[in-house]
Design a protein around this motif. Structure first.
Motif: not given
Length: 215
Positions: A153, A157, A160-161, A164, A200-202, A204-205, A208
Motif C-alpha cells: 500500500e 501511495l 501516486d505522489i 502528482a 493517506n495520499f493527502e 504524504l502529499f 512532500s
C-alpha cells in the motif's frame, strides 16, 4: 568516520562552480561541499550524508541529501582517474536516476557531456560500474527496507505522489530526493510503525510539498 551530519543550515554559496553549505552542529560549524546548491533563505535543520576525504593539507567533507547518492559517489570515485570534483560535477548536472539509467541503457553521451570526463574515462566508468548496479529502481530498494505489513500500500501511495509532483512540473531530481526523504522517514522513525495504518495520499502529499519548499 563521519557518516551523516544533522544541524542548522547557516549559509550556502557557490565558489568556482562548486556548491557549499555551512552547518551548525552542536556549536561546531561544518563547511561541506554539496552536489547541489541548498536554499538558505530560512535557517532550518538539515541532514546530509557525508563522505570525508583526508589529505595531508586538508580534510574535505562532501554532502548529499540522500544516502544512495553518497554511496554512488563512493563507487564513482573508486574508478581510476575519477576524482571527487568530477564526481560532484556529474551528480550536480544530472540526478542519480539519470546517471543510473544511462549506465543501464549504455547512454555514453550523457556521461561524456560532463566537463572533465573524456571518452576513455567514460568507457572506464561504464566498464567498472555497470556490473555494480541493477535494474531495480533506487526508490524500490529503499521501499524494500520498510518492514511494515502493508508495504504494498505504501508503494502505491509513493507512486501516486510521484505522479502528482510530476504534474506540478517538479524536476526528476527534486522528486527523487523528496521521495527518498519520505522513505527515510519510514525507515528510521520507529514511531511511524504505529501510525502507518493512518497514512493517506493527502498527508504524504502535504509532507512532500513541505520538503520541496524547504529544499
Amino acid at each position: 568516520m563521519i557518516s551523516w551530519i544533522r544541524g542548522e543550515l547557516i549559509n550556502s554559496w557557490i565558489k568556482n562552480q562548486k556548491s557549499f553549505v555551512l552547518i551548525n552542529c552542536q556549536g561546531i560549524g561544518y563547511e561541506i561541499q554539496t552536489s547541489s546548491l541548498l536554499d538558505n533563505d530560512s535557517k532550518k535543520d538539515i541532514t546530509l550524508w557525508i563522505h570525508l576525504i583526508k589529505r595531508e593539507d586538508s580534510d574535505t567533507l562532501y554532502g548529499f541529501k540522500i544516502k544512495d547518492e553518497r554511496d554512488f559517489f563512493r563507487d564513482l570515485i573508486s574508478v581510476k582517474g575519477i576524482g571527487p570534483q568530477i564526481g560532484m560535477s556529474l551528480l550536480n548536472k544530472y540526478s542519480l536516476n539519470q546517471v543510473i539509467n544511462s549506465l543501464l541503457t549504455n547512454d555514453i553521451d550523457l556521461i561524456n557531456s560532463v566537463p572533465g570526463i573524456g571518452k576513455k574515462m567514460t568507457e572506464r566508468i561504464f566498464l567498472e560500474l555497470s556490473n555494480k548496479i541493477t535494474k531495480k529502481d533506487y526508490i524500490e530498494q529503499e521501499t524494500n527496507k520498510i518492514n511494515f505489513p502493508n508495504k504494498s500500500e505504501i508503494k502505491i501511495l509513493i507512486e501516486d505522489i510521484k505522479i502528482a509532483l510530476k504534474s506540478l512540473d517538479y524536476s526528476k531530481k527534486d522528486i527523487q530526493e523528496t521521495i527518498s526523504l519520505l522513505l527515510n522517514d519510514f525507515i528510521y522513525d520507529n514511531d511511524k510503525k504505529d501510525k502507518v495504518d493512518k497514512l493517506n495520499f493527502e498527508e504524504l502529499f502535504k509532507k512532500s510539498l513541505k520538503i520541496l519548499e524547504n529544499n
